[in-house]
Design a protein around this motif. Sequence first.
Motif, short mmCIF file in Angstrom:
data_model
loop_
_atom_site.label_atom_id
_atom_site.label_comp_id
_atom_site.label_asym_id
_atom_site.label_seq_id
_atom_site.Cartn_x
_atom_site.Cartn_y
_atom_site.Cartn_z
N ALA A 243 40.59 2.17 45.47
CA ALA A 243 39.13 2.20 45.49
C ALA A 243 38.58 3.54 45.01
O ALA A 243 37.44 3.86 45.30
CB ALA A 243 38.62 1.88 46.89
N GLY B 3 38.38 9.79 37.94
CA GLY B 3 38.44 11.22 38.21
C GLY B 3 38.94 11.50 39.63
O GLY B 3 39.71 12.43 39.85
N THR C 296 31.44 4.47 35.42
CA THR C 296 32.25 3.34 34.95
C THR C 296 31.70 2.03 35.50
O THR C 296 31.61 1.03 34.79
CB THR C 296 33.72 3.54 35.37
N THR C 297 31.31 2.05 36.77
CA THR C 297 30.73 0.85 37.36
C THR C 297 29.50 0.40 36.59
O THR C 297 29.33 -0.78 36.29
CB THR C 297 30.37 1.13 38.83
#
Lengths: 218, 218, 232, 232, 256
Positions: A133, A137, B45-46
């Motif tokens: 999760a 990075g 990214t999400t």
Amino acid sequence: MSEPLLTLNNLSCERDSRTLFSGVHYSCPPGTLLQIVGFNGAGKTTLLHTVAGLLPAACGDVRWRGRPIAQQRQAFYQDLLYLGHQVPVKPQLSVRENLLWLGALNTPATEAAIAAALVEVDLAGFEDSPCYALSAGQKRRVLLAQLYLSRAALWILDEPFTAIDKSGVLKLEAAMARHATNGGVVLFTSHQPLAMAEFTTLDLSAFQLSEQPSEEAI
Amino acid sequence: MSEPLLTLNNLSCERDSRTLFSGVHYSCPPGTLLQIVGFNGAGKTTLLHTVAGLLPAACGDVRWRGRPIAQQRQAFYQDLLYLGHQVPVKPQLSVRENLLWLGALNTPATEAAIAAALVEVDLAGFEDSPCYALSAGQKRRVLLAQLYLSRAALWILDEPFTAIDKSGVLKLEAAMARHATNGGVVLFTSHQPLAMAEFTTLDLSAFQLSEQPSEEAI
Amino acid sequence: MPIGHDGYQVGTGFKAILRRDLTSVWRNRSDIASPLVFFLISITLLPLGVDPSDKLLAVIAPGMIWIMALLATLLSLDSLFRQDYDDGSLTQFILSPQPLYLTVLAKVIVHWLTTGLPLALIAPVLGVMLSLPAGGYWPLVLSLIIGTAIMSLIGAMGAALTVCLRSSALVLTLIVMPLYLPVLIIGSNTVSSSVAGFGAAQGLALLGAALAMALLVMPVAAAGALRISSNH
Amino acid sequence: MPIGHDGYQVGTGFKAILRRDLTSVWRNRSDIASPLVFFLISITLLPLGVDPSDKLLAVIAPGMIWIMALLATLLSLDSLFRQDYDDGSLTQFILSPQPLYLTVLAKVIVHWLTTGLPLALIAPVLGVMLSLPAGGYWPLVLSLIIGTAIMSLIGAMGAALTVCLRSSALVLTLIVMPLYLPVLIIGSNTVSSSVAGFGAAQGLALLGAALAMALLVMPVAAAGALRISSNH
Amino acid sequence: MAWQWFHRLGSPRWFYEKSSRWLVWFAPLSIALMLVGIGWGLGFAPIDSKQGDSYRIIFIHMPAAALALAGYYIMAIAGAVGLIWKMKLPFMVMKSAAPIGAALTILTLATGSLWGHPTWGTFWEWDARNIFMLVLLFLYAGIVVLAEVYPSRDAADKACAILALVGTINVPIIYKSVDWWYSLHQPASIKLTGGSTIHSSMLYPLLVCILAYYCFYTLALILYTRREILVREARTSWVLELAQGQGKSNKAGDGL
Ligand code: HEM
Ligand SMILES: Nc1ncnc2c1ncn2[C@@H]1O[C@H](COP(=O)(O)OP(=O)(O)OP(=O)(O)O)[C@@H](O)[C@H]1O
Ligand SMILES: Nc1ncnc2c1ncn2[C@@H]1O[C@H](COP(=O)(O)OP(=O)(O)OP(=O)(O)O)[C@@H](O)[C@H]1O
Ligand SMILES: [Mg+2]
Ligand SMILES: [Mg+2]
């Protein structure tokens, strides 16, 4: 203190029997902060793999405290911390558990030390999150936490700034500089412009082609 | 020309039922070059996944040429080129073969076009090398060659500069700027300082926490 | 490149994926040989584990060949979407204007061409080794050809459901096995009933009907599952 | 952190890898259930493929249970080093002062604890389903306990050799099967000879000797293979 | 209006609050029915002339088998509703139905084997119905395991729903094929008691038992679903309030 810790002794590397570079001589006394530079495909990763003993050198050797590493693997690996392109972090384990097993392979870490290291890499509060999760990075930051846990003298970091944000990059540069002033050796690659003041560079282009004919002449 | 191509309409995204950001309004007319910025784990990214329709939005929607993308997947995907963290390149196939199948999924490419694109990404001469024998940066360059082959109007690039050397970064920035002047839209993320002059940024930190209470108030 | 399309032709991607996967397989040629070898070896194990008298072997031959074909198919399933998932090709499939159904179908066809078909063609050799009575050869080959195609289709759904899991081989087994059961029963009965002189037509017709249904249902289910797996 | 060691204690890493893998398995608890389920399902397939009359089943029971245990172990082998290879953990293992032999041993132990041991313990249930005669139960469990340990060790070498290949499941089968054959033969003979009243001592002794040898040879071979695979 | 009601039904909170009220009378009812049915069957129904007392297992065995099968369809329908209307609650129902169904299947298998010992002389017979039950167990187990191993909950729900839906097509096929397989092999060596000739003094308690099982199944499903709701919605404000309220009342109870 001026006696070199790491020595690249006339090192040549091949891939698929194509010589990438040859005749690299370099000695790193304690306190060396060395950036390997070169265009994409120059052979930086290959060089770092060879220094770590993962790839055989086509010619020449790598010496640690004066002795070829092939003769003293265990002692050398006790002194080595290697972070490559890949992220050896188990997705289903928590951040803390991952640092525990990674540490046990080299410098066993205590819970307190881990908590402190996670603060350094801005992951405080994520101790118990499962690693799947985490963002790209954040996953790399788990690895970088090892820098604050390890007691190894030689750091080999292949593009350590990948996916790290600006403030993270600054902290990381500081950690690398500190390691050098503490008498360690840091070998790293990066294509990003850096804010650090004091580091030397080794340009692989200087050891390409031009050297190759001389090889053939031998 | 002023009618927006892409619109983020009150977009909110969640991960594991934790709201990452909410209330993002943004419209991109042709010619937009937009960098999404934010610290590691901010949700860049999400956001890009949501814009591409890979993740469902918790609230709000994404519109392409005025219509929600969920209602026109096929048309939208014809206009989309997405390059993420991963490198979808088959190691055992050659560079050319990889570009052929990648192209067939969107804009089928001719041999000549592929040769020209490989020149642009400095991989001329590697057409027939198997991809397992490429370095990290070279593999990513194969992907980037798609930028010179695709006719998609919307480019979504998640950290496209990863592992690319300095000269490569300059060329890539030029390609992105050219796409924008041609009337396309580019969404990208990067933690590196850029040399490009004209691009706008969207800072995700502005849409975090502060917005969250207003959500609960509804 | 100028921006804008003259319309994407559905089917381009289908052909490209077919070509891509066949080329990949051809590069690692041993991949085709391996299910065969697995098949051969496990049939060879049989007489070692149990009493190798001719009579006993002949009785269990059709069932055994079918079971081993099933296990060989199963073994090769895990890699069906694994690599595409790991390297992000799957995301590209989903983000293509081509319907995901067709992409899945292309991958299933390659899987069957490189696993099921060779198994079916080599089965008569194993029949000889296990002293299968003469009448059983044609039904064996034909039922295996259709049966392995059904199993590839069902397997595609299982592989798609488990592709985002860490160690999927065994969850995959659990999901897929109960669905393989009717195929196994009909298939091995087709062979043994034609050995017993009752003809194979009914069994083959049943298998054909099952194939048609699997063609309709399974790629759709697999495509849905892939979409789910991709946004983990 | 200050630089410099007070000496790395061999065994620290061993314990850490044991703990790590056991925790991982515990997190995905179903991983333990799955080989069992595979085992159960494939035994269930058996009477479906062949004539399920009591007599026939009793004859083939010991061999079949052993063959299925072998296949269940085989199926779970591929994941032994796969993840560690893909995510770079393997490089870290190699670059650790701990001998690679111990790391491999830790992984094999976890593999056996989560695959072979549960299989051996559940085997009596399958014995009932295949109407195994009463005398066979103890020899079955004991021979499986030792035999699966040997198979995990041999499998580790095979998995190490094939970890750098794309689709390894079937090449792995090819490498490992010939080595599994003697284990299979001795194991199933142990059971059937004790069913026939000849006792199981000799077979068990043979298996024990094989286990001792495998313990000496296999982790060393696997460690060597891993070193080779890592510098692809 | 109807549509609104339908969507309210999809709200976990609405369900949780409503079901609290249902449970007050439904739980005692189903427990009472269960006791009556089992008690009548095991205690008062007449002894069977051929099988003696062992036939009484039918009161546990047969309804369990019937519900294990029906439960699969309930689960699949819940999954389909969740997939089509994108609602949360049906997925929770689906996930709860899987372990209950698996437990019933195990109960059928266990009672069947226990019964098989006196009647067939063996715990296990490769009979069509037995095999079918075993495969049904595997189908349930597949869904339970899949729900367990998926990394994210939403994905797990959808994946299980797909598997359950594909299973609904397959359950009848498996049933037919196993039957077919059975008829091709040797005929059954032992016949079960003929289903239709059952005497009414046995039939009535059996019917009560079936009714009791249905009620009990519903009760279990509601309880499981409520638990699932609390787990999944643990972070929402209404569950937090609920937990606080309960904490207070518990403390009050302790004080007394
Ligand atoms: C493990 C073994 C067994 C399994 C898995 C099993 C399974 C089943 C199933 C699935 C049903 C439901 C049929 C339906 O609702 O249509 C059923 C009903 C029934 N079973 Fe069993 N059974 C087993 C053993 C036995 C034994 C040993 C007996 C008695 C000799 C028995 C007697 C019955 C009877 C009388 C019924 C109800 C009659 C009917 O509806 O057909 N079962 N069983
Ligand atoms: N698969 C996942 N499941 C649950 N939570 C996730 C998942 N992936 C990411 N997250 C969480 O979502 C947040 C945003 O992740 P995301 O990958 O979007 O960040 P990002 O902005 O791209 O960061 P980076 O700069 O590191 O790439 C992170 O805090 C992370 O913990
Ligand atoms: N596994 C391999 N097999 C054969 N050749 C390889 C392999 N890996 C890399 N090469 C070749 O070796 C050369 C050097 O690769 P290397 O990975 O060392 O480059 P690099 O300097 O790290 O590049 P980058 O900046 O892209 O990471 C490349 O030209 C590549 O083609
Ligand atoms: Mg590199
Ligand atoms: Mg990111």
